[in-house]
Structure formats: C-alpha cells, structure tokens
Design a protein around this motif. Structure first.
Motif, short mmCIF file in Angstrom:
data_model
loop_
_atom_site.label_atom_id
_atom_site.label_comp_id
_atom_site.label_asym_id
_atom_site.label_seq_id
_atom_site.Cartn_x
_atom_site.Cartn_y
_atom_site.Cartn_z
N SER A 130 46.16 45.57 38.38
CA SER A 130 45.98 46.18 38.73
C SER A 130 46.83 47.46 39.85
O SER A 130 47.56 47.07 40.43
CB SER A 130 44.11 45.67 39.54
OG SER A 130 44.62 45.42 41.01
N ASP B 292 42.32 49.06 32.09
CA ASP B 292 42.75 48.42 30.93
C ASP B 292 42.46 46.50 30.76
O ASP B 292 43.18 46.28 31.21
CB ASP B 292 43.86 48.64 30.31
CG ASP B 292 43.87 48.30 28.24
OD1 ASP B 292 43.43 47.41 28.31
OD2 ASP B 292 45.13 48.57 27.85
N GLU B 293 41.27 45.88 30.64
CA GLU B 293 41.53 44.69 31.17
C GLU B 293 42.72 43.99 30.03
O GLU B 293 42.48 42.70 30.72
CB GLU B 293 39.80 43.76 30.68
CG GLU B 293 39.18 44.51 30.95
CD GLU B 293 37.46 44.00 31.25
OE1 GLU B 293 37.27 43.63 29.35
OE2 GLU B 293 36.78 44.79 32.09
N ASP B 294 43.00 44.27 29.27
CA ASP B 294 44.37 43.45 28.37
C ASP B 294 45.62 43.15 29.76
O ASP B 294 46.62 42.60 29.22
CB ASP B 294 44.75 44.49 26.90
CG ASP B 294 43.75 43.73 26.02
OD1 ASP B 294 42.46 43.32 26.44
OD2 ASP B 294 43.55 45.37 25.35
#
Length: 286
Positions: free
Chosen positions: A109, A103-105
C-alpha cells in the motif's frame, strides 16, 4: 535548440485510461561549560551512561528497535527525474501506482508520494508499506513480474529517470505509525547517516525525546534501514507550512529535556540531510 519534452506513448495512454481493480555537532567533554544544565539534567546525564549500555544478547538490533505488534516492512524510493520530464513522470505515476495500492491481490500500500521542494531538485520520493514483512514483499515482486501493465509503466518511466535508489526499512517501536491525513501540509524528511554501532544508542535517546514533538501531530513516522545503505535513519514530519515548521521546532527547545536529546545524539551522526517535500495528488499523506 529547444528543450526536448517528454511525452507518453500511445500504449501507455491506453494504460492510463484503464480502470483500477476497485474503487476507492559533537560537543567535547572540555566544553561542558558551554551549556548549563539543571541538576535534573545532570542526573539524567549520569543515568544515560547506563541507559546507553547494550546488554550482551543475541537479538539483532532490528528486533530490539522495531515494532513487535506489527510485521510491516517499508520501502522508500528516490527517483531523480530529468527536469523536462517531471510533469510527465508525475502524471504517469499518479495514474498507475494507485492501482497497486487498491488491488487486494497485492500486499502493498502507498504511504506517501512526494516531489522534493527544497533539497535535491526534480526528485520524487515514494514510501510503500508491505503488510506481512519479507514474504509480502516477495509475493508482490513475483506478481509484478507478470503484470503487463506494470511492466509497460516501468519501461515508460525508465526513459524519464536520471537515477533511482531504494531502501528497505523497519519502523521504530516508539514512533507513530504513518496514517493518512488531510492537507494541505508540507513534509520534512530528515535523513541521518549514523556511525556504525550506534543505532541502539540513537533509539534509546529518541524513545525519550519523541514526547517533546507530539503536540502539533508533526511526528509522522520514524524508520531505520535494513537493506540498502545501512545505519540510516529517516524521520518524517508534517507541518502546515515553513513558518509552522519554524515555530514548532523552536517550541521544542523551550521544553526541558529536548536539549539533552540533541546533545547526546548529534555525536552519533556522520551526515544529515533535510528535504522539504510536497505531496502528489495520490499521496495518502496530504
């Protein structure tokens, strides 16, 4: 009485089925005769008296030792799982954690996820990277407070754990940055608890010694603690198997200079521990 098995709730099974946001020892001076050094080694020993000296300055040790070109912060988690729950824990973890990773929000990572094979049993170890340092960590934490799926995951996970602990870490500037790698590999996490005040000396020695441990790409990452238990160092290594580990480590002793690193760093250590770990299916480090 038969052992109680862990199961996953109906609500959590629904959670697991939901799609992700996107695809994708110390030697005394009197024992000098115990080991013979070449003249070059003696010269290195003499120079080391000055290399280890820290110039008076106001910079924090973390500033002197960590990478300057990146601002990543790492979190390592140690979860001690109820023996009967390890399989259910792994399934739950493998279903949920990749969603945050993808999820880029969320500015976090996955770096690696493992079960301990030799060391503490029924243990999971997770390593996260927060791109952007402490602000990224706080941003992620604030978002997770409102993430109903993640809150359900934590509730379900809590029933499976005996204990858990974590640390916030920085990378040593002279180590490789952990990058995803194909397997199969086993991983060794060597943890050193240092005497307070010796981190700079440790770093000065390992900045020279790391070159002896690069030939087989075994050096994955090196970190030191910032929050949690302090003066703790973690070195992460990768090997094909235990025999490869033995051969790689023995080869280092045949390289001129490696014995010096051991000679000067062992007296800095209060306690050390080695874990051999097996990656989970979701781990970028395979």
């Amino acid at each position: 009485m038969a052992p109680r098995l862990c199961s996953i709730s109906v609500a959590t099974r629904r959670l697991l089925g939901s799609p992700g946001p996107r695809a994708g020892v110390a030697a005394a001076p009197a024992a000098a005769a115990a080991r013979s050094y070449s003249k070059d080694s003696e010269g290195s020993w003499f120079r080391s008296l000055f290399v280890h000296k820290v110039d008076p300055r106001k910079d924090a040790h973390s500033t002197l030792l960590s990478k300057k070109e990146t601002s990543s912060l790492y979190k390592i988690q140690f979860h001690n799982v109820k023996p009967e729950c390890l399989d259910a824990y792994n399934s739950l973890t493998e279903a949920v954690l990749p969603k945050l990773h993808l999820d880029e929000d969320y500015p976090c990572s996955l770096v690696g996820n493992w079960n301990t094979w030799y060391g503490e049993q029924d243990q999971a170890v997770h390593l996260w990277r927060f791109s952007g340092g402490y602000p990224a960590l706080m941003d992620c934490m604030n978002k997770l407070k409102n993430n109903k799926e993640y809150l359900e995951f934590r509730k379900e996970r809590s029933c499976m754990l005996l204990s858990r602990r974590n640390q916030l870490l920085l990378e040593f500037s002279f180590w490789n940055e952990p990058q995803p790698r194909a397997g199969p590999n086993i991983y060794e996490l060597r943890t050193y608890k240092l005497k307070p005040g010796t981190m700079i000396e440790w770093g000065n020695n390992w900045a020279r010694a790391i070159k002896y441990r690069q030939e087989n790409r075994e050096a994955v990452g090196g970190f030191f603690s910032q929050i949690g238990e302090l003066y703790v160092v973690h070195h992460l290594w990768a090997y094909r198997d235990l025999q490869s580990r033995e051969e790689t480590r023995n080869a280092a002793w045949r390289k001129r200079g490696w014995d010096e690193n051991v000679y000067y760093t062992v007296p800095l250590v209060r306690h050390m521990e080695s874990r051999i770990m097996i990656p989970l299916k979701i781990s970028p480090l395979q």
